[in-house]
Write a protein that holds these residues in place. Sequence first.
Motif, mmCIF file in Angstrom:
data_model
loop_
_atom_site.group_PDB
_atom_site.id
_atom_site.type_symbol
_atom_site.label_atom_id
_atom_site.label_comp_id
_atom_site.label_asym_id
_atom_site.label_seq_id
_atom_site.Cartn_x
_atom_site.Cartn_y
_atom_site.Cartn_z
ATOM 1 N N GLU A 8 0.806 -1.230 0.000
ATOM 2 C CA GLU A 8 0.000 0.000 0.000
ATOM 3 C C GLU A 8 0.840 1.281 0.000
ATOM 4 N N ARG A 9 2.069 1.187 -0.469
ATOM 5 C CA ARG A 9 2.874 2.407 -0.566
ATOM 6 C C ARG A 9 2.397 3.243 -1.744
ATOM 7 N N VAL A 10 2.720 4.528 -1.673
ATOM 8 C CA VAL A 10 2.339 5.406 -2.783
ATOM 9 C C VAL A 10 3.333 5.200 -3.929
ATOM 10 N N TRP A 11 2.827 5.143 -5.159
ATOM 11 C CA TRP A 11 3.717 5.103 -6.326
ATOM 12 C C TRP A 11 3.561 6.433 -7.060
ATOM 13 N N ALA A 12 4.566 7.301 -6.909
ATOM 14 C CA ALA A 12 4.500 8.622 -7.546
ATOM 15 C C ALA A 12 4.381 8.433 -9.063
ATOM 16 N N SER A 13 3.388 9.071 -9.656
ATOM 17 C CA SER A 13 3.083 8.806 -11.065
ATOM 18 C C SER A 13 2.900 10.077 -11.892
ATOM 19 N N ASN B 71 14.039 14.639 -12.187
ATOM 20 C CA ASN B 71 14.248 14.561 -10.750
ATOM 21 C C ASN B 71 13.209 15.356 -9.949
ATOM 22 N N ALA B 72 12.992 16.581 -10.400
ATOM 23 C CA ALA B 72 12.114 17.494 -9.661
ATOM 24 C C ALA B 72 10.656 17.043 -9.653
ATOM 25 N N GLN B 73 10.298 16.099 -10.528
ATOM 26 C CA GLN B 73 8.900 15.643 -10.566
ATOM 27 C C GLN B 73 8.600 14.603 -9.478
ATOM 28 N N LEU B 74 9.655 14.076 -8.859
ATOM 29 C CA LEU B 74 9.425 13.049 -7.838
ATOM 30 C C LEU B 74 9.456 13.680 -6.446
ATOM 31 N N PRO B 75 8.736 13.087 -5.489
ATOM 32 C CA PRO B 75 8.776 13.629 -4.135
ATOM 33 C C PRO B 75 10.221 13.659 -3.613
ATOM 34 N N LYS B 76 10.538 14.697 -2.829
ATOM 35 C CA LYS B 76 11.921 14.901 -2.329
ATOM 36 C C LYS B 76 12.503 13.651 -1.685
ATOM 37 N N GLU B 77 11.680 12.977 -0.874
ATOM 38 C CA GLU B 77 12.209 11.845 -0.095
ATOM 39 C C GLU B 77 12.613 10.666 -0.988
ATOM 40 N N LEU B 78 12.173 10.691 -2.260
ATOM 41 C CA LEU B 78 12.512 9.574 -3.156
ATOM 42 C C LEU B 78 13.749 9.854 -3.998
ATOM 43 N N ARG B 79 14.183 11.124 -3.999
ATOM 44 C CA ARG B 79 15.198 11.514 -4.979
ATOM 45 C C ARG B 79 16.532 10.805 -4.816
ATOM 46 N N ASN B 80 16.829 10.327 -3.596
ATOM 47 C CA ASN B 80 18.107 9.613 -3.421
ATOM 48 C C ASN B 80 18.004 8.142 -3.744
#
Length: 264
Positions: free
Chosen positions: A65-70, A156-165
């Motif tokens: 049930e995690r979010v998948w940034a789309s 990069n900027a389209q994804l949530p900050k916490e996912l960028r690494n």
Amino acid sequence: MNQNNFLEEMRDFSNYFSSNLVKRLIVYDELPSTNAKGKVLARSGAEEGTVILARIQKKGRGRFERVWASPAGGVYLSIVLRPKQPLRNASLLTLIGALAVSKTIGHFGVSSKIKWPNDVRINEKKVAGILLETETDNKETFYVVLGIGVNLNIDNAQLPKELRNEATSLLWELGTSIDYKEFLQQLFSDLETNYSMFQNGYFDVILDEWKTHSDTIGKKVKILSQTGEIVGIAHDIDENGFLIVTTDNNKRKKIFSGDCIYLK
Ligand code: BTN
């Protein structure tokens, strides 16, 4: 691609793509989740090979049930499958999906590795994921909705900050975008090859190929599953796609599902 271009181009694509697997391509500009839509259609009898594709998902979901940034630029699709194999083999379909994505990415000149069971990664950063949802129908047969999300032309900027690494995209890796329709055609073709091997029972061929695309076997891992935590060496994968881990006190554990973390 903006909304109008996307729908127009996909209409065009649905007239010329070739696939023995994909029988029907249903395209949306925006959906909450292609898997959710796929399940609704499958419950009402959608045939095997029905694909639901969206330019954007507002409630894309990952495993647990995690979010998948789309955001726009990614590939978000779900395919309805009605396998003739027994239900116990269904989890192999997650591996098949990940293998198809890894092969497709390879066709575009980028090497990726699969982290059991469903993460496709480039240089240890996740680029794609698979969400397999299985349901039985009242005829006691089952169907699956195989969801695939690929960070294709995403900045990069389209994804949530916490996912960028921990996430990457093919755009970042290549420094240039990939043609969405070409990618889709290749993915359909790799899925078709793998799924036909599955339907014909060539599980060992699939698993051997999966192993050449995966970097999990041989690694020290921590598996977080519903029944707890297991630490050990990922020893092998069995014919159902379960991970076999040898723990520090030399016990062999078969793991059906869980989150796999690589330990140093
Ligand atoms: C994961 O890595 O946890 C799985 C991610 C799966 C994402 C795809 S995108 C298309 C389909 N629709 C969803 O809501 N999820 C899957």
